[in-house]
Enzyme design. Structure first.
Site, short mmCIF file in Angstrom:
data_model
loop_
_atom_site.label_atom_id
_atom_site.label_comp_id
_atom_site.label_asym_id
_atom_site.label_seq_id
_atom_site.Cartn_x
_atom_site.Cartn_y
_atom_site.Cartn_z
N GLU A 81 74.21 155.17 -2.23
CA GLU A 81 72.98 154.42 -1.96
C GLU A 81 73.32 152.95 -1.75
OE1 GLU A 81 70.07 155.21 -4.97
OE2 GLU A 81 69.63 157.21 -4.19
N HIS B 153 60.27 148.07 -3.60
CA HIS B 153 60.99 149.05 -2.78
C HIS B 153 60.61 148.79 -1.34
CE1 HIS B 153 62.72 152.67 -1.19
NE2 HIS B 153 63.21 152.98 -2.39
N ARG C 62 68.03 145.59 -2.22
CA ARG C 62 66.62 145.89 -1.99
C ARG C 62 65.76 144.65 -1.77
NH1 ARG C 62 65.21 150.79 -6.25
NH2 ARG C 62 65.96 152.48 -4.92
N HIS D 90 58.09 148.63 -7.25
CA HIS D 90 58.80 149.86 -7.59
C HIS D 90 59.39 149.84 -8.99
CE1 HIS D 90 60.78 153.62 -6.70
NE2 HIS D 90 61.97 153.12 -6.91
N ARG E 227 67.79 145.18 -9.67
CA ARG E 227 68.39 146.46 -10.10
C ARG E 227 69.18 147.12 -8.98
NH1 ARG E 227 66.53 152.00 -9.79
NH2 ARG E 227 64.73 151.23 -8.64
#
Length: 532
Positions: free
Chosen positions: A123, A242, A288, A347, A382
């Site tokens: 990811e 997100h 992100r 998110h 994160r």
């Protein structure tokens, strides 16, 4: 509201350990504490009100032949934009593989290759393939189903569903129990649960904002309760958006998992241009916060943003990503042949109740795990799929710490009584909460500024004055802490972006630590400034 104001009756005897929340952290902690008696208080039926069950990507763990703990820590530090607590991150990463094996023993059907080895994917911002998944995008659901089954079979765990915890009871320097409202928070009765240890696993803050991927129960009550009891709150300003929530007007917004971009899907605007290539060298796999701002800019400019999976996934979509496929089809979008409209949505909250390596908060008798906490492992942003890892690692550490600190109890038979209160019915659809969510999205969202944050703090203070319900006060307290942290941090870092301070500053390369008193002083000062 002081506890004496409603004179609740207690359960018969003292609960040994009360866990607030029925998500991944709460269930895993309860299982790790077995056979010690535990009561789980869950606002919704376990598995239904937890963000864990909605997690699509999976769990990050350094388990492949080419991967190492050092690489995983390095990726975590890089994503966290300079303020990750490296010691805590090393604890988390090094204990990850053992916790994956625990989950396997509980029956989680992680994906495997033809040789039976765990199938690992990659990811965004990960340097290696280290994401353990289930059927592409069903990890959270499968993990929760396995843990729920294990919990139901464990006689030492008592689950009380539909109990909304509204207050932590503090006696001197100790948390000595909780007060909860049955019937999904709609009862006129409140119940006092005395306890020798309370573990707060109440989840995130998504529904403080107008657009979120989180379930309704994630509205920040846990952080607010802890702050009102005197706990230190860390890094509240760092909220992760997100970048690819599916933009079809649903609340909560369904998620187009990051794994799609990991498998080669592209972000394009209405003209078909891959705009992320102009913003970051990693394009769609940039951190992100950067991708979220890129998507936000296209949407704000009227060009729209779309996730094009037609070439990368194509006809394999229903089998590889069934959850995303079902959401798209329900909205009249065929992701095999059409790009998916996307928008940034709240998110994950990197901030929360400050805890140490054993999950202890700044108040004796209170531990915390999962998204309600700020362990320091996420820093300002994160790393994808580190959240479920953090939840299981620190939930297990809490169980070991409690076992070592408290002698085995002698528990009386469970009782069942409730006290009367005139407080509250539902707030989920209340005008006050709708107003709060709009204020947070408008002024404490993807892009922030001093004037906007000051406006938000004043609006939050007004909402607090106008509403006396305890549950709303917990929610609005968390909003106040997030807005205050963002107001005080005069730089941009990770999930916190200020249009008036667009660069990172060396003198802000540190974590934020706030109490409710600190936030109230900022609000009072801003109120005086407005009057003047």
């Amino acid at each position: 509201m002081p506890i004496d104001s409603f004179r609740p009756q207690s359960w018969n005897g003292i609960d040994d350990i009360v866990i607030v929340g029925g998500g991944l952290a709460g269930l895993f902690c309860a299982l790790k504490l077995a056979p010690r008696p535990v009561t789980i208080l869950a606002a919704a039926p376990i598995g239904q009100g937890a963000s864990s069950a909605w997690a699509q990507g999976g769990i990050a763990a350094a388990m492949s032949p080419g991967d190492t703990f050092e690489k995983h820590v390095a990726d975590t530090l890089e994503a966290g934009a300079g303020i990750v607590d490296e010691k805590m991150a090393r604890f988390m990463v090094s204990e990850g593989p053992a916790r994956i094996h625990d989950l396997l023993e509980y029956g989680v059907p992680f994906d495997r290759d033809l040789e039976g080895k765990l199938l690992l994917s990659r990811e965004a911002a990960h340097s290696e393939r280290r994401i353990v998944r289930v059927k592409g995008d069903m990890a959270g659901k499968a993990i929760m189903e396995a843990l729920i089954s294990a919990v139901r079979k464990t006689p030492s765990i008592r689950v009380l569903e539909g109990y909304v915890v509204e207050e932590l009871v503090r006696e001197g320097r100790f948390i000595s129990g909780v007060v909860a409202r049955p019937d999904a928070g709609q009862s006129k009765n409140r119940v006092h649960f005395p306890a020798r240890a309370v573990v707060l696993c109440s989840g995130g803050v998504g529904h403080l904002y107008a657009v979120t991927t989180n379930p309704w129960e994630a509205c920040g009550q846990g952080v607010g309760m802890a702050a009102r009891a005197g706990a230190i709150i860390a890094d509240p300003e760092f909220v992760q958006f997100h970048p690819t929530a599916i933009n079809i007007g649903r609340d909560p917004a369904p998620l187009a998992t990051e794994a799609l971009r990991g498998d080669g899907a592209h972000l394009v605007n209405a003209d078909g241009r891959r705009f992320m290539l102009d913003i970051h060298e990693d394009g769609e796999l940039a951190p992100r916060d950067i991708v979220s701002r890129g998507v936000f800019a296209e949407v704000q400019a009227g060009r729209g943003a779309f996730l094009d999976c037609t070439k990368a996934v194509g006809a394999h979509f229903p089998d590889m990503f069934p959850t995303v496929y079902a959401s798209c089809i329900a909205a009249g979008i065929d992701p095999i042949t059409q790009p998916i409209p996307v928008v940034p949505a709240v998110h994950y909250h990197m901030g929360g109740v400050l805890t140490d390596a054993e999950g202890r908060t700044s108040i004796d008798g209170l531990w915390a795990a999962g998204e309600v906490t700020s362990t320091g492992v996420h820093g300002a942003n994160r790393l994808a799929s580190n959240s479920l890892l953090e939840a299981v690692v620190f939930a297990a550490r809490i169980a070991e710490n409690i076992k070592g600190m408290l002698p085995e109890p002698k528990i009386n038979d469970w009782g069942k009584n409730a006290g009367e209160s005139d407080d509250l019915v539902t707030i989920e659809d209340s005008p006050a909460l709708k107003r709060l969510r709009r204020v947070m999205s408008d002024h404490v969202g993807v892009i922030r500024s001093r004037d906007g944050l000051a406006t938000a703090i004043r609006e939050i203070a007004a909402l607090e004055r106008e509403n006396s319900r305890m549950r709303f006060h917990n929610i609005v307290t968390t909003a106040k802490l997030i807005a205050t942290g963002a107001y005080l941090r005069e730089e941009s870092r990770g999930g916190h972006f200020r249009s008036d301070f667009t660069e990172q500053k060396a003198d802000w390369k540190h974590r934020t630590f706030l109490t409710l008193a600190d936030a109230e002083k900022v609000a009072a000062d801003l109120s005086e400034t407005a009057v003047a």
